[in-house]
Write an enzyme that holds these catalytic residues in place. Structure first.
Site: not given
Ligand code: PNW
Length: 451
Positions: A78, A121, A164
């Site tokens: 990942r 990210h 997130e």
């Protein structure tokens, strides 16, 4: 001890990284600055005053790093794509940046490692004015997803839109400890909404190009336990969980935010439009859950705590031991969290997309005996195997992280890798935990590591 851990033979084992934390090559191949480059340049933002300019130099050393993964028996990887590398400020593809990811994917393929790409990210292009506070950023993100679907989509079996979003929204706009470093409660809720809108628009954009990709999102929900049985602490813990969980999970399933969160967005409530909920609620093929620890919440005392509805009690280690970054080692929280989430939302198949510990043990005589990390992984994987045996549909596990890397506001002071990095020489040394994990994966899949 590895004997007691059993996993289905189809279980997917891998490691995770993120572009800004490992790549470096900040000025190469036409890469544009991101809000994290800008944040690092502001004095006092990063503990050791470091930045991501070189990091693990993965931009140049990716062949060595992929070979390392393969030698450790990791069959799934990942990673995240840096938006700033692959798209120019006019929204056109940047061939040099795309070429880097094509070469990385070639290398993974050669070693039989399956990629799992995250589109975002946290490294938002600096030129997007207003960042996540500007609704237009959600549309720009969909344009970026469209570009990746066209350029790299045939090579990517599994793609997550966001990593997130809670961190981007609340650590970035309310706590002010992550880029862009704001402390504005209402703004953080606007950012959270625009992130989930971006997710929905990106899934729509990707699906319009390709239908064969498994699409999902990676969240970091949290268990928030009350500091005491007092009603005020119990109410605070509830508020903490609404912010951590419901703000992100509700939109995915077409559910409105809880009233308490709607109240907190205050004067900016109009920035959430009635048509948005249906866009956020795109069908998902998987959900990634990142788990590190739990939180303990207490009733608010200061003004900013009152705006938030809760305060977090910093763990002391008295109840559960702490990792080097000061987070509680609380493996049963993984089980409690998964059970709680599955009871509340109809989750698609789950991958644990991050789990790991900061254990800053160094290398001595060529060895790194990261005993605490090994214990952390062992106890969390035991919890995971119990969940799978109980019937929860959890398909894979990615350890955070392959390499020690740039740990955001902590700079290089916290080491999460199963492979040690000596930043002065860029030497990689697999730690004891990597060997332990290798043995466990081998036993559970019966596959010998690929060389
Ligand atoms: C996650 N918090 O970040 C990220 O996905 C990774 O990039 C990061 O390296 C890893 O966990 C370890 O920290 C988080 O303060 C950082 O609650 C901080 C928090 C949560 C997640």
């Amino acid at each position: 001890m590895t004997d007691v851990l059993s996993f289905p033979s189809s279980f997917e084992w891998g490691c995770a990284t993120a572009a800004f934390q490992i790549e470096g090559g900040a000025h190469e191949g036409g890469k544009l600055p991101s809000i994290w480059d800008d944040f690092c340049a502001q004095p006092g933002r990063i503990k050791d005053a470091s930045d991501g300019l070189v990091a693990c130099d993965h931009y140049h050393r990716y062949p060595e790093d992929v070979a390392l993964m393969a030698s450790l028996g990791l069959r799934h990887y990942r990673f995240s794509i840096a938006w700033t590398r692959v798209m120019d400020a006019q929204g056109r593809p940047n061939p040099a940046g795309l070429d880097f990811y094509r070469r990385l994917l070639d290398e993974l393929q050669r070693h039989g490692i399956t990629p799992n790409a995250t589109l975002f990210h946290w490294d938002l292009p600096s030129h997007l004015e207003g960042g996540w506070l500007n609704r237009d950023t959600a549309q720009r993100f969909a344009d970026y997803a469209d570009l990746i679907a066209r350029e790299l989509g045939d090579r990517l079996p599994r793609v997550a839109t966001l990593n997130e979003p809670w961190c981007s929204a609340f650590l970035g706009h309310d706590r002010g400890v992550f880029a862009p470093g704001l402390q504005d409660r209402e703004a953080s809720l606007v950012a959270a909404h625009h992130l989930m809108l971006a997710h929905g628009l990106a899934v729509q954009a990707w699906r319009a190009v390709r239908s064969d990709t498994a699409l999902g999102i990676v969240l970091n929900p949290e268990l928030c336990d009350p500091a005491s049985a007092a009603a005020a602490d119990v109410a605070a813990a509830r508020l903490a969980e609404l912010e951590r969980n419901d703000v992100f999970l509700n939109p995915l399933f077409g559910r409105e935010w809880p009233a308490e969160m709607l109240a907190q967005i205050g004067t900016r409530a109009h920035e959430r439009r009635s048509e948005d909920l249906a866009i956020c609620a795109q069908p998902l093929d998987f959900i990634g859950l990142n788990y590190y620890t739990r939180s303990v919440a207490r009733a608010p005392a200061s003004a900013s705590e009152t705006r938030r509805g809760y305060a977090i009690v910093p763990p002391t280690g008295a109840e559960h031991p702490l990792t080097d970054i000061g987070w509680e080692i609380y493996p049963s929280g993984l089980g409690r969290m998964v059970r709680k989430l599955c009871a509340q939302w109809p989750l698609p198949p789950i991958w644990i997309t991050e789990n790991g510990a900061a254990d800053n043990t160094g290398v001595s005589q060529g060895e790194c005996h990261d005993v605490m990390r090994t214990h952390y992984l062992q106890t969390h994987l035991a919890e995971l195997s119990t969940l799978i045996e109980a019937g929860f549909d959890i398909r894979g596990y990615y350890v955070w992280s392959l390499l020690d890397n740039f740990e955001w506001a902590e700079g290089y002071s916290q080491r999460f890798g199963i492979v040690h990095v000596d930043y002065a020489t860029q030497t990689r040394t697999p730690k004891h935990s990597a060997r332990w994990l290798q043995a466990l994966m081998q036993r559970s899949t019966g596959v010998a590591p690929k060389r």
